[in-house]
Design a protein around this motif. Structure first.
Motif, PDB file in Angstrom:
ATOM      1  N   HIS A   1       0.825  -1.219   0.000  1.00 49.37           N
ATOM      2  CA  HIS A   1       0.000   0.000   0.000  1.00 49.37           C
ATOM      3  C   HIS A   1       0.856   1.265   0.000  1.00 49.37           C
ATOM      4  O   HIS A   1       0.526   2.248  -0.688  1.00 49.37           O
ATOM      5  CB  HIS A   1      -0.923  -0.019   1.223  1.00 49.37           C
TER       6      HIS A   1
ATOM      7  N   SER B   1      -6.416   2.133   0.031  1.00 49.50           N
ATOM      8  CA  SER B   1      -6.906   1.990   1.408  1.00 49.50           C
ATOM      9  C   SER B   1      -8.308   2.567   1.551  1.00 49.50           C
ATOM     10  O   SER B   1      -9.247   1.861   1.903  1.00 49.50           O
ATOM     11  CB  SER B   1      -5.958   2.695   2.376  1.00 49.50           C
TER      12      SER B   1
ATOM     13  N   HIS C   1       3.684   9.421   5.106  1.00 46.55           N
ATOM     14  CA  HIS C   1       2.657   8.375   5.079  1.00 46.55           C
ATOM     15  C   HIS C   1       3.289   7.006   5.334  1.00 46.55           C
ATOM     16  O   HIS C   1       2.784   6.203   6.120  1.00 46.55           O
ATOM     17  CB  HIS C   1       1.965   8.413   3.705  1.00 46.55           C
TER      18      HIS C   1
ATOM     19  N   HIS D   1       2.760   4.186   8.381  1.00 44.35           N
ATOM     20  CA  HIS D   1       2.503   2.760   8.196  1.00 44.35           C
ATOM     21  C   HIS D   1       3.567   1.891   8.858  1.00 44.35           C
ATOM     22  O   HIS D   1       3.301   0.730   9.179  1.00 44.35           O
ATOM     23  CB  HIS D   1       2.362   2.436   6.713  1.00 44.35           C
TER      24      HIS D   1
HETATM   25 FE   FE2 Z   1      -2.206   4.636   4.134  1.00 43.29          FE
END
Ligand code: FE2
Length: 441
Positions: A54, A84, A142, A146
């Motif tokens: 992702h 997502s 980002h 994660h």
């Molecule tokens: Fe994300």
């Protein structure tokens, strides 16, 4: 992308940073087998393999597809599998079922990452615009988010295995998530007044930290450190999980339904408490901050202690104290933290009677555990999400969640800051969530 600001960096610095962040993700996944990386233990969590894919999809979707001429997506199905929640980008595979996706396997995910990395380096070498560089930085921030999610999620998955396997058994001292012992409790005292909160300057921030704005504070006290496991045991032993008068109605109902009797990952063992960590199970250390408690538990504890949770404006004001960005305006004074960072000072008036303990060294507000605030996660006055699909990043989640501040032991170094607004629903226990008490004055 005007809301996403970043200091201009030379391209080779940006490329080096890109590689560092991407490599850090792979290093976190390295101790995990293909089976470990495929498992999903609850709808809120995602497989480690999915996190790796992702975060690559993010760069592919928001930078490479729109911004690199001739870019070929790695696989036509990955946009569906690894989106997502971005509605404007297209449909997506349902999150609760991510754990049933056996293919692509971890080798294909690694190839996907390499494909994206090669194209990203090419893009960064092609004299990208400031807006593009700002998006690269957003993609890296980002990915760092994660990285923490990957560890939170695998910890939950491993905790569901009766064998309680460790993420990093061979070197528990280096396993992510090791908490530091904290000093005795003292209280920092603040007079009320008009303060300013929110991000300013040219360094990166998420859009939800903007704009900087005025906030009014009544006089308050803030604990010098988070609540410890030892204090939490006192709460448990005093019937904290059995006394409805301490609890919010929704919290009490959930605590009953799920039979909560202690923080998530605590295990009763022969009359003492053990805790499951990324390094395996071990006795609870009374001196370390308690973590993996929901907002409901944090709120109940605060009520039991005769205190309350801080607002995010209070927390941020305290976090800026002593810095050159001191947040209080001239009509407001701080009556002195119990012990100033330069070792001077102290105040006769600041030791709270609520927890009379020896004055200890003032602990920093950042790190160890995310701290629940009583502030609902909502837009700051004048908030504007970024235009386009990437504007779905933060703004659309501004309902039914609470703000957490401070960063945790799983947060990548340098990722969090005093204005950083994390957010989770009141029921969440699998993040590294702890408690810092506040009180009216
Ligand atoms: Fe994300």
């Amino acid at each position: 992308m005007s809301e996403l600001t970043t200091t201009a960096m030379p391209i080779d610095t940006t490329v080096a940073r890109y590689r560092r962040v991407r490599d850090a993700t792979e290093a976190l996944a390295a101790p995990l087998s293909a089976e470990d990386q495929t498992v999903q233990s609850m709808p809120d969590a995602s497989p480690a393999k999915w996190h790796r894919a992702h975060t690559s999809w993010f760069f592919e979707t928001f930078l490479l597809e729109p911004g690199m001429r001739g870019y070929q997506v790695f696989h036509p199905s990955y946009g569906f599998l690894f989106n997502s929640y971005y509605e404007q980008v297209g449909s997506r595979y349902p999150r609760p079922q991510r754990g049933v996706i056996g293919r692509p396997g971890i080798a294909e995910v690694a190839s996907y990452r390499h494909h994206v990395d090669a194209a990203m380096v090419e893009l960064m070498d092609s004299c990208p615009s400031p807006d593009t560089l700002a998006l690269v930085e957003l993609g890296l921030q980002h990915e760092q988010q994660h990285q923490e999610l990957l560890l939170m999620d695998i910890k939950h998955a491993l905790s569901c295995n009766p064998m309680l396997p460790a993420y990093s058994p061979d070197d528990p001292g280096r396993a992510p998530g090791r908490l530091r012992s904290v000093p005795a409790l003292a209280w920092m005292e603040f007079d009320g007044g008009i303060t300013e909160i929110g991000h300013d300057g040219n360094a990166f921030s998420f859009d939800n930290e903007l704009p900087r704005h005025a906030a009014s504070l009544a006089p308050f006290g803030l604990a010098s450190r988070p609540v410890t496991c030892g204090e939490w045991i006192e709460f448990v032993d005093d019937g904290g999980y059995r006394r409805p008068e301490l609890w919010l109605s929704d919290g009490w109902a959930l605590a009953r339904a799920e039979a909560w009797a202690a923080p998530l990952y605590w295990l009763a063992a022969d009359g003492r408490w053990e805790v499951f960590t990324l390094a395996g199970a071990r006795p609870v250390d009374p001196a370390e901050p308690v973590c993996h408690v929901s907002y409901y538990e944090a709120d109940a504890y605060a009520r039991w202690a005769g205190a309350r949770l801080p607002t995010e404006a209070e927390w941020e004001t305290a976090a800026h104290t002593g810095t050159d960005r001191g947040a209080l305006s001239t009509d407001t004074t701080i009556r002195a933290p119990v012990e100033r960072s330069d070792g001077t000072g102290g105040s006769e008036a600041v030791i709270a009677a609520m927890h009379p303990r020896p004055v200890g060294t003032r602990a920093p507000l950042m790190g160890d555990v995310w701290q629940w605030t009583q502030s609902a996660y909502s837009a700051y006055p004048g908030y504007r999400p970024a235009p386009g699909a990437v504007g779905e990043y933060n703004g659309k989640f501004m309902v039914n969640q609470y703000v957490l501040r401070g960063g945790s032991c799983l947060t990548p170094t340098g990722h969090a800051r005093p204005t950083y607004r994390n957010f989770f629903p009141a029921s969440a226990r699998w993040p590294v969530t702890g408690v810092r008490l506040a009180a009216d004055r």
